[in-house]
Scaffold this motif. Structure first.
Motif, PDB file in Angstrom:
ATOM      1  N   VAL A 103       0.732  -1.204   0.093  1.00  0.00           N
ATOM      2  CA  VAL A 103      -0.181  -0.025  -0.034  1.00  0.00           C
ATOM      3  C   VAL A 103       1.021   1.192  -0.055  1.00  0.00           C
ATOM      4  CG1 VAL A 103      -1.738   1.393   1.419  1.00  0.00           C
ATOM      5  CG2 VAL A 103      -2.035  -1.123   1.320  1.00  0.00           C
ATOM      6  N   LEU A 104       1.723   1.358   0.802  1.00  0.00           N
ATOM      7  CA  LEU A 104       2.735   2.402   0.944  1.00  0.00           C
ATOM      8  C   LEU A 104       3.560   2.616  -0.361  1.00  0.00           C
ATOM      9  CD1 LEU A 104       4.071   1.977   4.462  1.00  0.00           C
ATOM     10  CD2 LEU A 104       2.389   3.629   3.464  1.00  0.00           C
ATOM     11  N   ALA A 105       4.014   1.298  -0.927  1.00  0.00           N
ATOM     12  CA  ALA A 105       4.687   1.489  -2.329  1.00  0.00           C
ATOM     13  C   ALA A 105       3.773   2.093  -3.468  1.00  0.00           C
ATOM     14  CB  ALA A 105       5.211   0.111  -2.691  1.00  0.00           C
ATOM     15  N   THR A 106       2.556   1.876  -3.270  1.00  0.00           N
ATOM     16  CA  THR A 106       1.478   2.386  -4.311  1.00  0.00           C
ATOM     17  C   THR A 106       1.253   3.712  -4.123  1.00  0.00           C
ATOM     18  OG1 THR A 106       0.319   0.208  -4.564  1.00  0.00           O
ATOM     19  CG2 THR A 106      -0.805   2.095  -5.241  1.00  0.00           C
ATOM     20  N   ILE A 107       1.324   4.314  -2.854  1.00  0.00           N
ATOM     21  CA  ILE A 107       1.165   5.412  -2.553  1.00  0.00           C
ATOM     22  C   ILE A 107       2.472   6.289  -2.978  1.00  0.00           C
ATOM     23  CG2 ILE A 107       0.998   7.465  -0.731  1.00  0.00           C
ATOM     24  CD1 ILE A 107      -0.803   5.421   0.866  1.00  0.00           C
ATOM     25  N   LYS A 108       3.680   5.876  -2.738  1.00  0.00           N
ATOM     26  CA  LYS A 108       5.029   6.333  -3.304  1.00  0.00           C
ATOM     27  C   LYS A 108       5.017   6.678  -4.757  1.00  0.00           C
ATOM     28  CE  LYS A 108       9.866   5.647  -2.696  1.00  0.00           C
ATOM     29  NZ  LYS A 108      10.558   5.406  -3.930  1.00  0.00           N
ATOM     30  N   ALA A 109       4.567   5.580  -5.449  1.00  0.00           N
ATOM     31  CA  ALA A 109       4.652   5.695  -7.009  1.00  0.00           C
ATOM     32  C   ALA A 109       3.868   6.722  -7.281  1.00  0.00           C
ATOM     33  CB  ALA A 109       4.371   4.165  -7.279  1.00  0.00           C
ATOM     34  N   TRP A 110       2.589   6.687  -6.801  1.00  0.00           N
ATOM     35  CA  TRP A 110       1.354   7.682  -7.296  1.00  0.00           C
ATOM     36  C   TRP A 110       2.177   9.155  -7.024  1.00  0.00           C
ATOM     37  CZ3 TRP A 110      -0.944  12.211  -5.199  1.00  0.00           C
ATOM     38  CH2 TRP A 110      -1.926  12.490  -6.159  1.00  0.00           C
ATOM     39  N   ALA A 111       2.836   9.447  -5.714  1.00  0.00           N
ATOM     40  CA  ALA A 111       3.097  10.664  -5.446  1.00  0.00           C
ATOM     41  C   ALA A 111       4.341  10.967  -6.322  1.00  0.00           C
ATOM     42  CB  ALA A 111       3.737  10.837  -3.874  1.00  0.00           C
ATOM     43  N   GLU A 112       5.261   9.980  -6.493  1.00  0.00           N
ATOM     44  CA  GLU A 112       6.470  10.482  -7.665  1.00  0.00           C
ATOM     45  C   GLU A 112       5.929  10.841  -8.965  1.00  0.00           C
ATOM     46  OE1 GLU A 112       8.791   6.841  -7.173  1.00  0.00           O
ATOM     47  OE2 GLU A 112       9.695   7.563  -5.075  1.00  0.00           O
ATOM     48  N   THR A 113       4.879  10.159  -9.489  1.00  0.00           N
ATOM     49  CA  THR A 113       4.231  10.343 -10.780  1.00  0.00           C
ATOM     50  C   THR A 113       3.600  11.646 -10.767  1.00  0.00           C
ATOM     51  OG1 THR A 113       3.989   7.989 -11.040  1.00  0.00           O
ATOM     52  CG2 THR A 113       2.873   9.255 -12.666  1.00  0.00           C
ATOM     53  N   HIS A 114       2.806  11.996  -9.778  1.00  0.00           N
ATOM     54  CA  HIS A 114       1.987  13.229  -9.969  1.00  0.00           C
ATOM     55  C   HIS A 114       2.285  14.481  -8.859  1.00  0.00           C
ATOM     56  CE1 HIS A 114      -1.024  10.727 -11.969  1.00  0.00           C
ATOM     57  NE2 HIS A 114      -0.875   9.711 -11.084  1.00  0.00           N
ATOM     58  N   ILE A 115       3.565  14.340  -8.277  1.00  0.00           N
ATOM     59  CA  ILE A 115       4.145  15.649  -7.701  1.00  0.00           C
ATOM     60  C   ILE A 115       3.876  16.766  -8.381  1.00  0.00           C
ATOM     61  CG2 ILE A 115       6.503  15.191  -7.597  1.00  0.00           C
ATOM     62  CD1 ILE A 115       4.188  16.416  -4.850  1.00  0.00           C
ATOM     63  N   ALA A 116       4.420  16.734  -9.799  1.00  0.00           N
ATOM     64  CA  ALA A 116       4.561  17.964 -10.516  1.00  0.00           C
ATOM     65  C   ALA A 116       3.263  18.470 -10.749  1.00  0.00           C
ATOM     66  CB  ALA A 116       5.414  17.628 -11.899  1.00  0.00           C
ATOM     67  N   ASP A 117       2.246  17.484 -11.040  1.00  0.00           N
ATOM     68  CA  ASP A 117       0.904  18.065 -11.332  1.00  0.00           C
ATOM     69  C   ASP A 117       0.319  19.028  -9.796  1.00  0.00           C
ATOM     70  OD1 ASP A 117       0.939  16.917 -13.812  1.00  0.00           O
ATOM     71  OD2 ASP A 117       0.289  15.195 -13.286  1.00  0.00           O
ATOM     72  N   VAL A 118       0.409  18.154  -9.117  1.00  0.00           N
ATOM     73  CA  VAL A 118       0.127  18.696  -7.476  1.00  0.00           C
ATOM     74  C   VAL A 118       0.678  20.093  -7.245  1.00  0.00           C
ATOM     75  CG1 VAL A 118       0.079  18.460  -4.875  1.00  0.00           C
ATOM     76  CG2 VAL A 118      -0.429  16.435  -6.514  1.00  0.00           C
ATOM     77  N   LEU A 119       1.885  20.406  -7.483  1.00  0.00           N
ATOM     78  CA  LEU A 119       2.535  21.357  -7.282  1.00  0.00           C
ATOM     79  C   LEU A 119       2.234  22.590  -8.285  1.00  0.00           C
ATOM     80  CD1 LEU A 119       6.288  20.325  -6.491  1.00  0.00           C
ATOM     81  CD2 LEU A 119       4.550  20.845  -4.835  1.00  0.00           C
ATOM     82  N   ALA A 120       1.778  22.137  -9.485  1.00  0.00           N
ATOM     83  CA  ALA A 120       1.286  23.079 -10.456  1.00  0.00           C
ATOM     84  C   ALA A 120      -0.093  23.582 -10.161  1.00  0.00           C
ATOM     85  CB  ALA A 120       1.209  22.668 -11.876  1.00  0.00           C
ATOM     86  N   ALA A 121      -0.821  22.855  -9.629  1.00  0.00           N
ATOM     87  CA  ALA A 121      -2.139  23.105  -9.113  1.00  0.00           C
ATOM     88  C   ALA A 121      -2.284  24.076  -7.984  1.00  0.00           C
ATOM     89  CB  ALA A 121      -3.126  21.933  -8.903  1.00  0.00           C
ATOM     90  N   ARG A 122      -1.136  23.684  -7.112  1.00  0.00           N
ATOM     91  CA  ARG A 122      -1.164  24.505  -5.868  1.00  0.00           C
ATOM     92  C   ARG A 122      -0.447  26.307  -6.335  1.00  0.00           C
ATOM     93  NH1 ARG A 122       2.028  20.788  -1.455  1.00  0.00           N
ATOM     94  NH2 ARG A 122       0.201  19.473  -1.034  1.00  0.00           N
ATOM     95  N   ALA A 123       0.348  26.044  -7.363  1.00  0.00           N
ATOM     96  CA  ALA A 123       0.662  27.287  -7.813  1.00  0.00           C
ATOM     97  C   ALA A 123      -0.175  28.165  -8.566  1.00  0.00           C
ATOM     98  CB  ALA A 123       1.767  27.292  -8.678  1.00  0.00           C
ATOM     99  N   THR A 124      -1.339  27.621  -8.971  1.00  0.00           N
ATOM    100  CA  THR A 124      -2.340  28.423  -9.595  1.00  0.00           C
ATOM    101  C   THR A 124      -3.567  28.995  -8.533  1.00  0.00           C
ATOM    102  OG1 THR A 124      -3.601  26.561 -10.290  1.00  0.00           O
ATOM    103  CG2 THR A 124      -1.906  27.237 -11.714  1.00  0.00           C
ATOM    104  N   HIS A 125      -3.257  28.337  -7.417  1.00  0.00           N
ATOM    105  CA  HIS A 125      -4.172  28.713  -6.409  1.00  0.00           C
ATOM    106  C   HIS A 125      -3.782  29.522  -5.314  1.00  0.00           C
ATOM    107  CE1 HIS A 125      -6.483  25.568  -8.406  1.00  0.00           C
ATOM    108  NE2 HIS A 125      -7.498  26.203  -8.096  1.00  0.00           N
ATOM    109  N   SER A 126      -2.414  29.901  -5.322  1.00  0.00           N
ATOM    110  CA  SER A 126      -1.725  30.725  -4.413  1.00  0.00           C
ATOM    111  C   SER A 126      -1.616  32.293  -4.759  1.00  0.00           C
ATOM    112  CB  SER A 126      -0.361  30.224  -4.185  1.00  0.00           C
ATOM    113  OG  SER A 126       0.453  29.998  -5.263  1.00  0.00           O
TER     114      SER A 126
END
Length: 126
Positions: A103-126
């Motif tokens: 479960v933790l490995a899946t969360i880690k993989a998702w985070a590594e794949t999508h962190i750029a998208d998350v950070l970009a979304a945050r930047a548009t809302h700050s």
């Protein structure tokens, strides 16, 4: 019933639901800052307290001890004390803790794949 009273009833119902929701409890447990890191450190086998402390230098002694106790109470790891001077304390994942690793490995993989998208979304809302 007033709108405020309806909100209070809805809030009480929701709090009761969260108190009984297994997903809420598990996410709170593994969402803790240190629990996932401790479990990951124990994936390769038993570790002494001092080894965990060295592997997680940002965790204070108090926080590491609290996290280890909580993980033991949750059934994720066992604590073994060997009588010696000084006492030796080893921690090891239980079968329940081992079952959390994928479960933790899946969360880690998702985070590594999508962190750029998350950070970009945050930047548009700050």
């Amino acid at each position: 019933m007033t709108a405020q009273q309806r909100r209070e009833v809805h809030k009480a119902d929701h709090e009761l639901f969260l108190a009984e929701c297994p997903t809420h409890h598990v996410l709170a447990m593994i969402g803790d800052k240190w629990t996932a890191l401790v479990v990951s450190q124990l994936a390769s086998g038993p570790r002494r307290h001092s080894e965990l402390r060295s592997a997680l230098p940002s965790a204070s002694q108090k926080m590491l001890t609290h996290t280890l106790r909580s993980a033991e109470q949750d059934g994720l790891l066992t604590r073994t004390v060997t009588a010696s001077v000084p006492a030796r304390v080893d921690y090891e994942l239980t079968p329940l803790g081992v079952s959390l690793l994928p479960v933790l490995a899946t969360i880690k993989a998702w985070a590594e794949t999508h962190i750029a998208d998350v950070l970009a979304a945050r930047a548009t809302h700050s």
